[in-house]
Design a protein around this motif. Structure first.
Motif, mmCIF file in Angstrom:
data_model
loop_
_atom_site.group_PDB
_atom_site.id
_atom_site.type_symbol
_atom_site.label_atom_id
_atom_site.label_comp_id
_atom_site.label_asym_id
_atom_site.label_seq_id
_atom_site.Cartn_x
_atom_site.Cartn_y
_atom_site.Cartn_z
ATOM 1 N N LYS A 133 0.823 -1.211 0.000
ATOM 2 C CA LYS A 133 0.000 0.000 0.000
ATOM 3 C C LYS A 133 0.853 1.255 0.000
ATOM 4 O O LYS A 133 1.841 1.341 0.713
ATOM 5 N N GLN A 134 0.428 2.218 -0.852
ATOM 6 C CA GLN A 134 1.037 3.554 -0.783
ATOM 7 C C GLN A 134 -0.053 4.464 -0.262
ATOM 8 O O GLN A 134 -0.985 4.803 -0.983
ATOM 9 N N HIS A 176 -1.780 7.790 2.083
ATOM 10 C CA HIS A 176 -1.641 9.173 2.554
ATOM 11 C C HIS A 176 -2.088 9.290 3.994
ATOM 12 O O HIS A 176 -1.569 10.075 4.761
ATOM 13 N N MET A 177 -3.102 8.510 4.334
ATOM 14 C CA MET A 177 -3.687 8.597 5.672
ATOM 15 C C MET A 177 -3.304 7.331 6.433
ATOM 16 O O MET A 177 -3.328 6.235 5.858
ATOM 17 N N TRP A 222 -4.854 5.507 8.587
ATOM 18 C CA TRP A 222 -5.858 4.429 8.707
ATOM 19 C C TRP A 222 -6.016 3.626 7.421
ATOM 20 O O TRP A 222 -6.607 2.570 7.438
ATOM 21 N N GLU A 223 -5.495 4.153 6.320
ATOM 22 C CA GLU A 223 -5.585 3.381 5.074
ATOM 23 C C GLU A 223 -4.780 2.092 5.173
ATOM 24 O O GLU A 223 -4.967 1.166 4.391
ATOM 25 N N GLY A 279 -8.419 -4.097 5.721
ATOM 26 C CA GLY A 279 -9.873 -4.050 5.531
ATOM 27 C C GLY A 279 -10.511 -2.720 5.865
ATOM 28 O O GLY A 279 -11.718 -2.659 6.066
ATOM 29 N N PHE A 280 -9.705 -1.656 5.902
ATOM 30 C CA PHE A 280 -10.279 -0.348 6.240
ATOM 31 C C PHE A 280 -11.404 0.026 5.283
ATOM 32 O O PHE A 280 -12.508 0.385 5.698
ATOM 33 N N TYR A 281 -11.124 -0.068 3.968
ATOM 34 C CA TYR A 281 -12.131 0.355 2.978
ATOM 35 C C TYR A 281 -13.374 -0.528 3.029
ATOM 36 O O TYR A 281 -14.493 -0.049 2.879
ATOM 37 N N TYR A 321 -15.303 0.422 6.128
ATOM 38 C CA TYR A 321 -15.867 1.768 5.976
ATOM 39 C C TYR A 321 -17.085 1.733 5.045
ATOM 40 O O TYR A 321 -18.128 2.325 5.337
#
Lengths: 82, 591
Positions: free
Chosen positions: A38-39, A41-42, A44-45, A49-51, A54
């Motif tokens: 993963k690249q 910015h935030m 929590w990303e 399974g964050f997305y 969410y």
């Protein structure tokens, strides 16, 4: 086409099959999240399974708020303004 | 001499010939016009063209740069698609209003000065009104009336703002204005009305669903996107736009979930998508502006496609409410497929257009560390999939089958062709983002197709779909109801009635009082006074003369009556007139 003809979603088994495929894809996507680089910015990303979570939570909240808060407040008869 | 024409005039003057043509010739003409317009438009080089002296101002009708060019291109493309879509209606009002409307939008994006911009801005609004009126129902006429009033107010804000701004700064150039001074605030609000900002938005969800089938497709493309263009031109980087856009992206999705009229659902999702663009303009970095513009480009196509597919269903079944529709995949499979492409595009599925445009805005928000905005936009992105991506196709083409009274035919060929072109563009833009990215105002260094981005987006969408599925299966999902949801238009629809009531009661009661006392009462009294007053005076004198002559009481009353009768008709014998005269002279002496 006639309306008497059996269509693909008239068959309950087809719907069951679709749901199975759908839930399988969900599981695969959740798993894929664990292996992919993963690249972000935030911060929590990076949570696994964050997305997914969410999206799920957001839509449940969306529907519940719309149904139990917005609708009782805002819904009127169709001819309200007449 | 330029070897190109003012793009707005090609559409506006071109529209004048439409009523003169018939049959295939007319069809050919209306399809050719946007294509010729596009060729002409692409021929205009970057720079300032068409300068006209007007009074002591210099008007610029052709200020071309990369921002104007990309908007012009998409405006021509969508004009062609929409005209193709409405061919089967063969309605001159729709054709002419559509071309004038698109022409107005082209005029705005090429305007180099605020006077020209204002002229085309109003031209656009007035033409668009006819797309609503053309439905010719009582509801649509009323909606068009409200629509026009709101835009008239917005237009006046803009005009006042332009006048004050030009006095404050001495400049009418269409360039970065920024919020400083009264003029700029008024211009900002004037743009905001057309951009459908929260609380200024209700004209959109009120009027668009009342427009004709083709009218709604036209309307979905131009007004808000022209306002997005104007904001990108004059207020880039204006921080308040970030919050306005964030609110726009979020609140309409709640309404969309409970709305029954599917074109109104689309109208809410239109505001939601414009919210992403407004956020992009508010952030104002190159990435963000690129995102706003790219998303406007993509949105015009997929929102048009969704309006077209729902319109085709409406055309074939006469129904547009979720409560009445469902199961149409059996009868209109091609329309269904196109609708799903539109739904996948607005939901930003990988390989579909919004995936490569929306993510530019999301990235820009993340880059600037705007985490509240970022979370809200992510929520809106999930929500839009929920209502536009799933609800529209599901309740139209799947779910419980509606009662159509027999077979339903697939959409007419021209409609299918129009939807087909749009669907192709949605997939093409999404799969080969380089073509759109090359048109953007700034150079793009963004690669949407990384593994983590694709998986993140798919997770968001699939788990949103899971929420829908679980809620639907468990029966929690709110059933569609024949109803109306109160929105900000409550303020003027009920407020207007209240104002009318109050004015009616206050002003009309004064009116009635004056009517009673002056018009009716006073004149009657005056007339009685003038007709009988002197007579009564004379009677007072003559009565005493009669009494002296020893007349009986009954006879006295009779004589009085007779006297007043005679006085009213001025019917006196010479002798009695002489007596009056004497009596009056005597009276004067006595007094």
């Amino acid at each position: 086409m006639t309306s008497n003809k059996k269509h693909i979603w008239d068959e309950r088994n087809n719907i069951k099959r679709l749901l199975k495929v759908f839930f399988t894809i969900c599981v695969v996507l959740f798993a894929a999240d664990l292996v992919v680089d993963k690249q972000t910015h935030m911060p929590w990303e990076e949570w696994p399974g964050f997305y997914a979570m969410y999206g799920l939570v957001a839509c449940v909240v969306l529907v519940l708020v719309s149904k139990y808060i917005l609708r009782p407040l805002m819904m009127r008869d169709e001819n309200y303004y007449e | 001499m330029n070897n190109f024409l003012v793009p707005a005039f090609i559409f506006i003057f071109g529209a004048l010939f439409i009523p003169l043509l018939r049959g295939r010739l007319k069809q050919g003409y209306v399809l050719l016009l946007p294509l010729l317009g596009l060729v002409n438009f692409l021929n205009i080089p970057i720079g300032t063209h068409f300068q006209v002296d007007f009074l002591h101002y210099q008007l610029i009708l052709g200020e071309m740069d990369r921002l104007a060019r990309i908007f012009g291109i998409i405006f021509h493309i969508v004009s062609f698609i929409t005209i193709l879509y409405i061919l089967n209606f063969d309605n001159n009002t729709e054709y002419a209003a559509g071309f004038c409307y698109a022409g107005g939008a082209l005029g705005v994006i090429l305007a180099g000065d605020l006077i020209t911009l204002f002229f085309f801005w109003e031209f656009l609004t007035v033409s668009s009104m006819f797309l609503i009126l053309a439905r010719k129902t009582r509801k649509s006429t009323q909606a068009a009336f409200r629509y026009t009033l709101i835009h008239a107010v917005g237009g006046l804000f803009l005009l006042a703002g332009i006048i004050i701004h030009s006095h404050e700064t001495g400049s009418l150039v269409v360039s970065q204005i920024g919020l400083n001074g009264l003029g700029s605030y008024l211009i900002f609000i004037g743009f905001g009305v057309n951009c459908a900002w929260p609380l200024l938005h209700s004209w959109l969800v009120d009027a668009y669903p009342e427009a004709t089938i083709g009218g709604a497709v036209f309307l979905s493309a131009f007004t808000t996107k022209t306002a997005v263009y104007a904001l990108a031109r004059t207020f880039p980087g204006e921080t308040s736009l970030i919050w306005i856009g964030t609110a726009m992206a979020a609140f309409p999705i709640f309404y969309a979930v409970i709305e029954n009229d599917l074109r109104r659902v689309l109208a809410y999702s239109l505001i939601n998508q414009v919210g992403f663009m407004v956020v992009g303009i508010g952030i104002g970095t190159e990435l963000a502006i690129n995102g706003a513009v790219a998303h406007a480009f993509a949105d015009i196509i997929f929102k048009g496609l969704l309006f077209m597919s729902v319109g085709a269903v409406m055309y074939r079944t006469g129904k547009v409410n979720a409560t009445d529709l469902g199961g149409l995949y059996k009868y209109m499979p091609i329309t269904c497929a196109f609708c799903i492409v539109g739904a996948a595009s607005i939901s930003a599925f990988p390989l579909f257009s919004a995936f490569i445009s929306k993510s530019l805005v999301m990235s820009a928000a993340a880059h600037e560390g705007l985490w509240v905005t970022w979370f809200t936009l992510l929520f809106a992105a999930a929500g839009v999939f929920h209502h536009a991506g799933i609800k529209i196709p599901f309740f139209t083409f799947y779910g419980h089958e509606g009662d159509y009274g027999g077979e339903v035919k697939e959409a007419p060929k021209n409609m299918l062709a129009a939807m087909g072109i749009s669907a192709f563009l949605c997939i093409f833009i999404g799969s080969a983002p380089g073509f759109l990215y090359d048109l953007l105002p700034y150079e793009v260094e963004y690669h949407p197709y990384s593994y983590d981005h694709v998986i993140a987006q798919l997770q968001l969408l699939f788990f949103s779909a899971m929420a829908f599925t679980l809620l639907l299966l468990s029966g929690i999902y709110p059933a569609e109801m024949r109803s109306l949801n109160v929105d900000a238009d409550y303020i003027y629809r009920k407020g207007g009635k209240l104002a009318f009531f109050l004015l009616d009661r206050s002003l009309n009661s004064i009116n009635a009082f004056v009517d009673r006392t002056v018009a009716k009462g006073m004149t009657a009294r005056l007339s009685r006074f003038f007709s009988l007053g002197p007579g009564r005076l004379a009677l007072a004198v003559i009565k005493s003369l009669w009494q002296m002559s020893g007349i009986g009481a009954v006879e006295l009353v009779e004589s009085e009556k007779r006297f007043l009768e005679k006085y009213k008709t001025a019917n006196f014998s010479i002798g009695s007139t002489a007596i009056f005269a004497l009596a009056i002279v005597l009276l004067f002496f006595i007094l």
